[in-house]
Motif scaffolding. Sequence first.
Motif, PDB file in Angstrom:
ATOM      1  N   PHE A 209       2.416  -4.858   5.817  1.00  0.00           N
ATOM      2  CA  PHE A 209       2.808  -4.170   7.044  1.00  0.00           C
ATOM      3  C   PHE A 209       3.378  -5.186   8.034  1.00  0.00           C
ATOM      4  O   PHE A 209       2.741  -6.202   8.334  1.00  0.00           O
ATOM      5  N   PRO A 210       4.594  -4.937   8.533  1.00  0.00           N
ATOM      6  CA  PRO A 210       5.277  -5.913   9.398  1.00  0.00           C
ATOM      7  C   PRO A 210       4.495  -6.314  10.645  1.00  0.00           C
ATOM      8  O   PRO A 210       4.599  -7.450  11.098  1.00  0.00           O
ATOM      9  N   SER A 211       3.705  -5.409  11.176  1.00  0.00           N
ATOM     10  CA  SER A 211       2.976  -5.706  12.412  1.00  0.00           C
ATOM     11  C   SER A 211       1.676  -6.475  12.161  1.00  0.00           C
ATOM     12  O   SER A 211       0.958  -6.803  13.097  1.00  0.00           O
ATOM     13  N   CYS A 212       1.385  -6.797  10.906  1.00  0.00           N
ATOM     14  CA  CYS A 212       0.105  -7.405  10.546  1.00  0.00           C
ATOM     15  C   CYS A 212       0.317  -8.822  10.023  1.00  0.00           C
ATOM     16  O   CYS A 212       1.250  -9.094   9.271  1.00  0.00           O
ATOM     17  N   ASN A 213      -0.574  -9.716  10.411  1.00  0.00           N
ATOM     18  CA  ASN A 213      -0.483 -11.096   9.924  1.00  0.00           C
ATOM     19  C   ASN A 213      -1.669 -11.450   9.025  1.00  0.00           C
ATOM     20  O   ASN A 213      -2.000 -12.623   8.867  1.00  0.00           O
ATOM     21  N   TYR A 214      -2.296 -10.441   8.424  1.00  0.00           N
ATOM     22  CA  TYR A 214      -3.440 -10.655   7.534  1.00  0.00           C
ATOM     23  C   TYR A 214      -2.981 -11.388   6.277  1.00  0.00           C
ATOM     24  O   TYR A 214      -2.083 -10.938   5.566  1.00  0.00           O
ATOM     25  N   LYS A 215      -3.596 -12.527   6.030  1.00  0.00           N
ATOM     26  CA  LYS A 215      -3.280 -13.320   4.851  1.00  0.00           C
ATOM     27  C   LYS A 215      -4.561 -14.030   4.434  1.00  0.00           C
ATOM     28  O   LYS A 215      -5.155 -14.767   5.226  1.00  0.00           O
ATOM     29  N   ARG A 216      -5.034 -13.767   3.208  1.00  0.00           N
ATOM     30  CA  ARG A 216      -6.282 -14.370   2.739  1.00  0.00           C
ATOM     31  C   ARG A 216      -6.138 -14.810   1.289  1.00  0.00           C
ATOM     32  O   ARG A 216      -5.474 -14.166   0.489  1.00  0.00           O
ATOM     33  N   ASN A 217      -6.798 -15.891   0.957  1.00  0.00           N
ATOM     34  CA  ASN A 217      -6.840 -16.406  -0.406  1.00  0.00           C
ATOM     35  C   ASN A 217      -8.254 -16.282  -0.955  1.00  0.00           C
ATOM     36  O   ASN A 217      -9.228 -16.358  -0.214  1.00  0.00           O
TER      37      ASN A 217
ATOM     38  N   LEU B   1      -7.310  -2.569   4.803  1.00  0.00           N
ATOM     39  CA  LEU B   1      -6.335  -1.477   4.871  1.00  0.00           C
ATOM     40  C   LEU B   1      -6.936  -0.232   5.492  1.00  0.00           C
ATOM     41  O   LEU B   1      -6.302   0.408   6.338  1.00  0.00           O
ATOM     42  N   GLU B   2      -8.133   0.123   5.084  1.00  0.00           N
ATOM     43  CA  GLU B   2      -8.777   1.321   5.604  1.00  0.00           C
ATOM     44  C   GLU B   2      -9.038   1.207   7.102  1.00  0.00           C
ATOM     45  O   GLU B   2      -8.822   2.162   7.846  1.00  0.00           O
ATOM     46  N   GLU B   3      -9.477   0.025   7.540  1.00  0.00           N
ATOM     47  CA  GLU B   3      -9.824  -0.174   8.952  1.00  0.00           C
ATOM     48  C   GLU B   3      -8.599  -0.336   9.844  1.00  0.00           C
ATOM     49  O   GLU B   3      -8.574   0.160  10.966  1.00  0.00           O
ATOM     50  N   GLU B   4      -7.607  -1.057   9.364  1.00  0.00           N
ATOM     51  CA  GLU B   4      -6.466  -1.412  10.219  1.00  0.00           C
ATOM     52  C   GLU B   4      -5.219  -0.552  10.001  1.00  0.00           C
ATOM     53  O   GLU B   4      -4.384  -0.448  10.902  1.00  0.00           O
TER      54      GLU B   4
ATOM     55  N   GLY C 183      -5.132   2.693   8.224  1.00  0.00           N
ATOM     56  CA  GLY C 183      -5.419   4.038   7.725  1.00  0.00           C
ATOM     57  C   GLY C 183      -4.352   5.052   8.100  1.00  0.00           C
ATOM     58  O   GLY C 183      -3.912   5.853   7.269  1.00  0.00           O
ATOM     59  N   ASN C 184      -3.907   5.019   9.344  1.00  0.00           N
ATOM     60  CA  ASN C 184      -2.880   5.973   9.800  1.00  0.00           C
ATOM     61  C   ASN C 184      -1.540   5.723   9.122  1.00  0.00           C
ATOM     62  O   ASN C 184      -0.833   6.659   8.756  1.00  0.00           O
ATOM     63  N   GLU C 185      -1.193   4.448   8.942  1.00  0.00           N
ATOM     64  CA  GLU C 185       0.082   4.121   8.290  1.00  0.00           C
ATOM     65  C   GLU C 185       0.074   4.560   6.829  1.00  0.00           C
ATOM     66  O   GLU C 185       1.080   5.083   6.327  1.00  0.00           O
ATOM     67  N   ILE C 186      -1.060   4.375   6.161  1.00  0.00           N
ATOM     68  CA  ILE C 186      -1.161   4.792   4.764  1.00  0.00           C
ATOM     69  C   ILE C 186      -1.101   6.319   4.666  1.00  0.00           C
ATOM     70  O   ILE C 186      -0.453   6.865   3.769  1.00  0.00           O
TER      71      ILE C 186
ATOM     72  N   PRO D 273      -0.848  11.270  -3.160  1.00  0.00           N
ATOM     73  CA  PRO D 273      -2.211  11.173  -2.639  1.00  0.00           C
ATOM     74  C   PRO D 273      -2.420   9.881  -1.838  1.00  0.00           C
ATOM     75  O   PRO D 273      -1.786   8.856  -2.111  1.00  0.00           O
ATOM     76  N   ILE D 274      -3.319   9.936  -0.872  1.00  0.00           N
ATOM     77  CA  ILE D 274      -3.609   8.770  -0.039  1.00  0.00           C
ATOM     78  C   ILE D 274      -4.047   7.586  -0.904  1.00  0.00           C
ATOM     79  O   ILE D 274      -3.627   6.449  -0.677  1.00  0.00           O
ATOM     80  N   LYS D 275      -4.894   7.834  -1.897  1.00  0.00           N
ATOM     81  CA  LYS D 275      -5.365   6.740  -2.764  1.00  0.00           C
ATOM     82  C   LYS D 275      -4.209   6.072  -3.489  1.00  0.00           C
ATOM     83  O   LYS D 275      -4.210   4.861  -3.690  1.00  0.00           O
ATOM     84  N   MET D 276      -3.216   6.835  -3.889  1.00  0.00           N
ATOM     85  CA  MET D 276      -2.053   6.248  -4.562  1.00  0.00           C
ATOM     86  C   MET D 276      -1.266   5.379  -3.586  1.00  0.00           C
ATOM     87  O   MET D 276      -0.845   4.267  -3.938  1.00  0.00           O
ATOM     88  N   ALA D 277      -1.088   5.848  -2.368  1.00  0.00           N
ATOM     89  CA  ALA D 277      -0.390   5.050  -1.356  1.00  0.00           C
ATOM     90  C   ALA D 277      -1.160   3.761  -1.083  1.00  0.00           C
ATOM     91  O   ALA D 277      -0.567   2.688  -0.929  1.00  0.00           O
ATOM     92  N   GLU D 278      -2.478   3.866  -1.043  1.00  0.00           N
ATOM     93  CA  GLU D 278      -3.323   2.691  -0.821  1.00  0.00           C
ATOM     94  C   GLU D 278      -3.192   1.698  -1.972  1.00  0.00           C
ATOM     95  O   GLU D 278      -3.032   0.497  -1.756  1.00  0.00           O
ATOM     96  N   MET D 279      -3.229   2.193  -3.198  1.00  0.00           N
ATOM     97  CA  MET D 279      -3.136   1.309  -4.361  1.00  0.00           C
ATOM     98  C   MET D 279      -1.757   0.642  -4.447  1.00  0.00           C
ATOM     99  O   MET D 279      -1.649  -0.528  -4.818  1.00  0.00           O
TER     100      MET D 279
END
Length: 62
Positions: free
Chosen positions: A7-15, A26-29, A31-34, A44-50
């Motif tokens: 997501f362009p507005s997010c800078n979440y990056k983890r190793n 994704l669920e917390e930050e 959810g509405n975009e998904i 389905p929402i789960k497919m968009a999430e995956m």
Amino acid sequence: MNFNCIFPSCNYKRNDIEEEEFQKHLEEEHGNEIKDISEKESIPIKMAEMMTISNSKVFINS
């Protein structure tokens, strides 16, 4: 696994985290975009999430 949120507005990056931890992000930050993706693409929402999880995975060649 390594994740870089697509997501362009997010800078979440983890190793070296589990997929479940990124899924929680994704669920917390994003959810509405998904939900919007799910409705727009008529999937389905789960497919968009995956799909988002898959597209956010970063593979590092060693």
